[in-house]
Design a protein around this motif. Structure first.
Motif, PDB file in Angstrom:
ATOM      1  N   GLN A  74       0.826  -1.201   0.000  1.00 50.89           N
ATOM      2  CA  GLN A  74       0.000   0.000   0.000  1.00 50.89           C
ATOM      3  C   GLN A  74       0.868   1.262   0.000  1.00 50.89           C
ATOM      4  N   GLY A  75       1.975   1.213   0.741  1.00 43.91           N
ATOM      5  CA  GLY A  75       2.887   2.353   0.794  1.00 43.91           C
ATOM      6  C   GLY A  75       3.517   2.655  -0.548  1.00 43.91           C
ATOM      7  N   LEU A  76       3.880   1.616  -1.303  1.00 43.29           N
ATOM      8  CA  LEU A  76       4.476   1.809  -2.626  1.00 43.29           C
ATOM      9  C   LEU A  76       3.489   2.458  -3.592  1.00 43.29           C
ATOM     10  N   PHE A  77       2.249   1.977  -3.569  1.00 43.69           N
ATOM     11  CA  PHE A  77       1.217   2.573  -4.424  1.00 43.69           C
ATOM     12  C   PHE A  77       0.999   4.040  -4.068  1.00 43.69           C
ATOM     13  N   PHE A  78       0.935   4.326  -2.773  1.00 45.43           N
ATOM     14  CA  PHE A  78       0.691   5.694  -2.326  1.00 45.43           C
ATOM     15  C   PHE A  78       1.866   6.608  -2.696  1.00 45.43           C
ATOM     16  N   THR A  79       3.091   6.088  -2.599  1.00 47.13           N
ATOM     17  CA  THR A  79       4.278   6.865  -2.962  1.00 47.13           C
ATOM     18  C   THR A  79       4.249   7.253  -4.437  1.00 47.13           C
ATOM     19  N   MET A  80       3.911   6.282  -5.298  1.00 49.66           N
ATOM     20  CA  MET A  80       3.828   6.564  -6.733  1.00 49.66           C
ATOM     21  C   MET A  80       2.765   7.614  -7.032  1.00 49.66           C
ATOM     22  N   ALA A  81       1.629   7.502  -6.369  1.00 46.69           N
ATOM     23  CA  ALA A  81       0.546   8.462  -6.593  1.00 46.69           C
ATOM     24  C   ALA A  81       0.931   9.847  -6.086  1.00 46.69           C
ATOM     25  N   PHE A  82       1.632   9.892  -4.958  1.00 46.56           N
ATOM     26  CA  PHE A  82       2.032  11.147  -4.342  1.00 46.56           C
ATOM     27  C   PHE A  82       2.939  11.945  -5.276  1.00 46.56           C
ATOM     28  N   PHE A  83       3.968  11.285  -5.799  1.00 49.59           N
ATOM     29  CA  PHE A  83       4.903  11.974  -6.686  1.00 49.59           C
ATOM     30  C   PHE A  83       4.303  12.219  -8.074  1.00 49.59           C
ATOM     31  N   ALA A  84       3.385  11.335  -8.500  1.00 51.21           N
ATOM     32  CA  ALA A  84       2.742  11.518  -9.811  1.00 51.21           C
ATOM     33  C   ALA A  84       1.940  12.812  -9.854  1.00 51.21           C
ATOM     34  N   TYR A  85       1.358  13.173  -8.703  1.00 48.92           N
ATOM     35  CA  TYR A  85       0.563  14.407  -8.647  1.00 48.92           C
ATOM     36  C   TYR A  85       1.408  15.616  -9.031  1.00 48.92           C
ATOM     37  N   PHE A  86       2.629  15.690  -8.485  1.00 54.30           N
ATOM     38  CA  PHE A  86       3.484  16.845  -8.752  1.00 54.30           C
ATOM     39  C   PHE A  86       4.030  16.812 -10.168  1.00 54.30           C
ATOM     40  N   GLY A  87       4.219  15.593 -10.710  1.00 63.76           N
ATOM     41  CA  GLY A  87       4.673  15.484 -12.086  1.00 63.76           C
ATOM     42  C   GLY A  87       3.614  15.935 -13.077  1.00 63.76           C
ATOM     43  N   ILE A  88       2.337  15.724 -12.700  1.00 64.47           N
ATOM     44  CA  ILE A  88       1.230  16.078 -13.602  1.00 64.47           C
ATOM     45  C   ILE A  88       0.788  17.526 -13.414  1.00 64.47           C
ATOM     46  N   PHE A  89       0.590  17.940 -12.137  1.00 61.89           N
ATOM     47  CA  PHE A  89      -0.015  19.248 -11.870  1.00 61.89           C
ATOM     48  C   PHE A  89       0.988  20.333 -11.458  1.00 61.89           C
ATOM     49  N   LYS A  90       2.199  19.937 -11.023  1.00 61.29           N
ATOM     50  CA  LYS A  90       3.157  20.924 -10.524  1.00 61.29           C
ATOM     51  C   LYS A  90       4.501  20.818 -11.243  1.00 61.29           C
ATOM     52  N   GLU A  91       4.465  20.408 -12.504  1.00 58.77           N
ATOM     53  CA  GLU A  91       5.697  20.205 -13.259  1.00 58.77           C
ATOM     54  C   GLU A  91       6.502  21.508 -13.353  1.00 58.77           C
ATOM     55  N   GLY A  92       7.781  21.420 -12.997  1.00 56.80           N
ATOM     56  CA  GLY A  92       8.645  22.593 -13.079  1.00 56.80           C
ATOM     57  C   GLY A  92       8.712  23.401 -11.800  1.00 56.80           C
ATOM     58  N   GLU A  93       7.782  23.151 -10.867  1.00 56.01           N
ATOM     59  CA  GLU A  93       7.784  23.891  -9.606  1.00 56.01           C
ATOM     60  C   GLU A  93       8.646  23.176  -8.563  1.00 56.01           C
ATOM     61  N   ILE A  94       9.252  23.944  -7.682  1.00 57.75           N
ATOM     62  CA  ILE A  94      10.080  23.375  -6.612  1.00 57.75           C
ATOM     63  C   ILE A  94       9.215  23.164  -5.366  1.00 57.75           C
ATOM     64  N   VAL A  95       9.141  21.922  -4.910  1.00 58.75           N
ATOM     65  CA  VAL A  95       8.367  21.580  -3.721  1.00 58.75           C
ATOM     66  C   VAL A  95       9.331  20.970  -2.703  1.00 58.75           C
ATOM     67  N   ASN A  96       9.650  21.702  -1.682  1.00 55.86           N
ATOM     68  CA  ASN A  96      10.712  21.311  -0.754  1.00 55.86           C
ATOM     69  C   ASN A  96      10.317  20.215   0.232  1.00 55.86           C
ATOM     70  N   THR A  97       9.035  20.154   0.594  1.00 52.73           N
ATOM     71  CA  THR A  97       8.640  19.249   1.688  1.00 52.73           C
ATOM     72  C   THR A  97       7.953  17.969   1.205  1.00 52.73           C
ATOM     73  N   GLN A  98       8.113  17.632  -0.076  1.00 50.11           N
ATOM     74  CA  GLN A  98       7.512  16.408  -0.612  1.00 50.11           C
ATOM     75  C   GLN A  98       7.959  15.175   0.177  1.00 50.11           C
ATOM     76  N   PHE A  99       9.282  14.996   0.231  1.00 48.84           N
ATOM     77  CA  PHE A  99       9.838  13.788   0.842  1.00 48.84           C
ATOM     78  C   PHE A  99       9.510  13.722   2.333  1.00 48.84           C
ATOM     79  N   LYS A 100       9.641  14.853   3.017  1.00 46.77           N
ATOM     80  CA  LYS A 100       9.359  14.910   4.443  1.00 46.77           C
ATOM     81  C   LYS A 100       7.904  14.558   4.730  1.00 46.77           C
ATOM     82  N   THR A 101       6.990  15.112   3.947  1.00 51.25           N
ATOM     83  CA  THR A 101       5.553  14.845   4.129  1.00 51.25           C
ATOM     84  C   THR A 101       5.241  13.375   3.903  1.00 51.25           C
ATOM     85  N   LEU A 102       5.836  12.807   2.844  1.00 47.97           N
ATOM     86  CA  LEU A 102       5.566  11.405   2.505  1.00 47.97           C
ATOM     87  C   LEU A 102       6.077  10.470   3.600  1.00 47.97           C
TER      88      LEU A 102
END
Length: 451
Positions: A74-102
């Motif tokens: 379940q964690g692997l699926f959620f990780t892929m979905a979490f990062f996919a969101y930024f690749g689709i909707f936030k491409e090119g933007e710097i998001v500093n707390t992605q890893f920490k939040t996940l």
């Protein structure tokens, strides 16, 4: 009190997990990147993936290795979905707390899962939240299971005794097969374990029938030659003990009831808003112009669990004293001209969407019958009453299969009930959609039995 809280906790755990996910995101994630869209995205994705990974299907016999596997997948699926969101909707933007939040989110969810698992074990060891079980026949495998239940209290099983065709002086011996069903009438039993090598097919059917009647889980202990079927799940209680669990019917699962009810409300609301809102006054006027009487015909029908409810239809006949006793037949003189059109197009059934919204009917299900006719049908069909296990429907599998309208011979009602029971035992959301689409297509194609 504690045992009641532990039971039926799947939905509660799901809600707690969703609350935890969104709380961590709210407090840890950068505010500039937070949005309702993101919160909905991760919540829906967690909900959907947990269904497919069986994340919340943790049983008494589930071991710690299985639990860790569920958390990791379940964690692997959620990780892929979490990062996919930024690749689709936030491409090119710097998001500093992605890893920490996940990391904080997944760690919190894993800790919660493990803590709840351990707490459940401790509560069962203390003698609470146990399942009361009996055995039917007692071979070597059954003895191993009984020893497991008695020696491993953390599983939470209370062995009540066993029934067997061989009379025994064993203090755990409760009687012969005929005594089993009397016992079920008087004692609370949660699960029955039956040894397949000692059972005939007729006995298995009888046990399945009684288990369903008393809402008891039936577990079959196989031998090495036993075959597995779609109606049985394989469950491992430890490295050597294997059990076949007779699957519950789809509507025994609360999540399926919720899915079906949500679909009923959404679909019926759309029909009322976009169809009935303008069609009702037109048909009301046409019906009133042709014959005296109310535009809406109200009739008591048999519904869920055999309870009567008021079923609504557009009136398609002239007022007569046979309406509650005799169904319409071909070239029936009681049917009006507008009524004939309504019946051929099934528009006379449209007011039943109000029944669906009120909760007395479903969009799809067995058609409701008059009580007077139902009594006659019960004489011809042994398992007729099984169709009362679900709410009646506006349309159903029998109707799209050509069995609608007048019942001319006994085989007609037998085939309808056969298809109704098949629907109940094999329900899926996709089956409901298929029946709805087929019903709409049949309206345009026409049905020779619609009169």
């Amino acid at each position: 009190m504690i045992s009641k809280l532990i039971k039926n906790t799947t939905i509660l755990l799901l809600l707690v997990d969703l609350l935890l996910i969104n709380t961590v995101v709210f407090f840890v994630f950068e505010r500039i990147h937070q949005s309702l869209q993101f919160h909905l995205y991760i919540s829906i994705f967690w909900l959907v993936t947990s269904f497919f990974t069986n994340y919340y299907k943790v049983y008494r016999f589930t071991n710690f290795y299985r639990l860790v596997k569920l958390i990791v997948v379940q964690g692997l699926f959620f990780t892929m979905a979490f990062f996919a969101y930024f690749g689709i909707f936030k491409e090119g933007e710097i998001v500093n707390t992605q890893f920490k939040t996940l990391v904080i989110t997944l760690s919190s969810l894993a800790i919660l899962k493990v803590v709840f698992f351990i707490v459940q074990k401790k509560i069962r060891q203390s003698g609470s939240n146990f399942k009361r079980v009996i055995f039917f026949e007692k071979d070597d495998t059954a003895k191993k299971m009984i020893n497991l239940f008695q020696n491993k209290s953390s599983l939470g099983y209370l062995f009540l005794g066993y029934f067997s065709s061989k009379i025994s002086e064993d203090p755990n011996y409760l009687g012969k097969e005929k005594d089993l069903y009397d016992y079920l009438n008087t004692e609370k039993v949660d699960e029955i374990y039956a040894t397949l090598s000692h059972l005939k097919n007729s006995q298995i059917k009888e046990l399945t029938k009684y288990a369903s009647l008393y809402n008891i889980n039936l577990k079959l202990i196989p031998d090495s030659k036993e075959f597995y079927s779609k109606s049985r799940n394989v469950e491992f209680y430890d490295e050597t003990l294997k059990v076949l669990s007779v699957k519950k019917l789809p509507f025994d699962l609360p999540e399926n009831k919720i899915i079906k009810r949500v679909f009923d409300i959404v679909f019926s609301s759309l029909v009322c808003l976009f169809l009935i809102s303008w069609l009702y006054p037109i048909l009301w006027m046409l019906i009133k112009l042709e014959s005296r009487g109310p535009a809406i015909f109200k009739q008591e029908r048999e519904g869920f669990n055999g309870e009567e409810f008021v079923c609504y239809k557009f009136r398609s006949m002239r007022i007569n004293n046979q309406a509650d006793k005799v169904h319409a037949t071909k070239n029936d003189t009681r049917v009006t001209k507008i009524g004939s059109f309504l019946r051929k197009t099934s528009l006379d059934e449209i007011p039943q969407f109000f029944n669906v919204l009120l909760g007395s009917m479903s969009v799809v299900g067995p058609r409701p019958h008059l009580e007077s006719l139902a009594i006659e049908y019960q004489k011809d069909v042994d398992n007729y009453l099984e169709r009362h296990a679900v709410k009646p429907g506006i349309t159903g599998l029998a109707q799209i299969s050509g069995y609608r309208g007048e019942i001319k011979k006994k085989s007609d009602i037998k085939n309808r009930v056969r298809l109704d029971i098949f629907y109940i035992e094999n329900w899926s959301f996709m089956l409901d959609l298929k029946i709805v689409v087929s019903t709409v297509l049949n309206i345009f194609k026409g049905d020779e039995n619609a009169y």
